[in-house]
Structures are given as structure tokens and as C-alpha cells.
Design a protein around this motif. Structure first.
Motif, PDB file in Angstrom:
ATOM      1  N   ASN A   1       1.967   3.607   3.343  1.00  0.00           N
ATOM      2  CA  ASN A   1       2.981   3.052   3.933  1.00  0.00           C
ATOM      3  C   ASN A   1       4.381   3.623   3.667  1.00  0.00           C
ATOM      4  OD1 ASN A   1       1.277   1.018   5.416  1.00  0.00           O
ATOM      5  ND2 ASN A   1       1.590  -0.179   3.448  1.00  0.00           N
ATOM      6  N   TYR A   2       4.269   4.529   2.591  1.00  0.00           N
ATOM      7  CA  TYR A   2       5.690   4.946   2.216  1.00  0.00           C
ATOM      8  C   TYR A   2       5.329   6.473   2.183  1.00  0.00           C
ATOM      9  CZ  TYR A   2       6.639   0.243   1.112  1.00  0.00           C
ATOM     10  OH  TYR A   2       7.021  -1.032   1.482  1.00  0.00           O
TER      11      TYR A   2
ATOM     12  N   GLY B   1       0.903  -1.100  -0.064  1.00  0.00           N
ATOM     13  CA  GLY B   1      -0.003  -0.032  -0.100  1.00  0.00           C
ATOM     14  C   GLY B   1       1.012   1.237   0.126  1.00  0.00           C
TER      15      GLY B   1
END
Length: 135
Positions: A70-71, A67
Motif C-alpha cells: 500500500n506504500y 500491507g
């Protein structure tokens, strides 16, 4: 099955639902499923489970979700690096562009797979103010 008689080693899944369920039956032993979404479930009020979940254990599959949220801490650096690649002509994109009046068709194409690359809707163009200043 004809294209991969010994099974699929890596399946990149953005559809989910029945597509993922069927793919599990065609995975090779120790195969990997990378799930990046479930577009088949975006407009569905009922979400069914996987009927072929047994294949995960039977074939010792590895399933990972990815996903983009998440970054978030990496976004600024990634944006700079991607922009450099685009400006250098090393990264190109494909897109399907619909006019503003075709919004419904764009939405349908997005969910029906009737598009290439990103689905974009070109908004109406506002007339520039006359007289050089704000309206």
C-alpha cells in the motif's frame, strides 16, 4: 495472563491463525490489533476462521491491517532515508544466514520460528572469469 492481568493493549500480529485467535481472548477493552501478515497460513491448504471473533465486539477492539504494498509510492524516499540511517550506524539489523546447501533448513526455520531477524540464504559464488574479460 500473568504478564498482563488487565489484558494486552496492543498486539502486533504477523502470525495469524490460532495465535491471533488466542490473543483476542487476552486483549484489554478498547485494545488494538495490528496485523501485518499470517505466516501460519502461508503453507496451509485450509484456512480456518476465528473461533474467538466475539472478543472483537465484546472488548470493542480495533483491528488494522498493514500491507507494505500500500506504500509503493513512498519506497524510493524510504530507501534513501533508511540507507542514511544504516550508513550513520543508527539502524542495525539481525539476520540468520544459511549456506546454499542449507536451503531446506532455512525454509523450515523461517516457518518454524527458528531464526533471528531476516532469514538469508547465501548463494553459490561463481568463479571470476579469467583473462580480464567476459567468458
Amino acid at each position: 495472563a500473568a504478564l498482563a492481568p488487565e489484558g494486552v493493549d496492543v498486539f502486533f500480529d504477523g502470525v495469524g491463525g490460532r495465535t491471533l485467535d488466542e490473543a483476542l481472548l487476552h486483549m484489554s477493552k478498547f485494545g488494538t490489533v495490528l496485523n501485518v501478515g499470517a505466516v501460519s497460513e502461508f503453507s496451509s491448504s485450509s484456512r480456518g476462521g476465528l473461533a474467538n471473533a466475539h472478543a472483537i465486539t465484546d472488548r470493542a477492539l480495533r483491528i488494522s491491517g498493514f500491507g507494505v504494498a500500500n506504500y509503493v509510492p513512498d519506497f524510493a524516499d524510504a530507501r534513501r532515508r533508511l540507507a542514511d540511517l544504516v550508513l550513520a550506524g543508527k539502524l542495525t539489523t539481525e539476520e540468520t544466514v544459511f549456506g546454499w546447501e542449507e536451503y531446506g533448513a532455512a525454509h523450515t526455520a523461517l516457518h518454524a520460528g527458528g531464526s533471528v531477524g531476516k532469514v538469508l540464504v547465501a548463494g553459490p559464488v561463481a568463479a571470476a572469469p579469467r583473462g580480464g574479460g567476459p567468458p
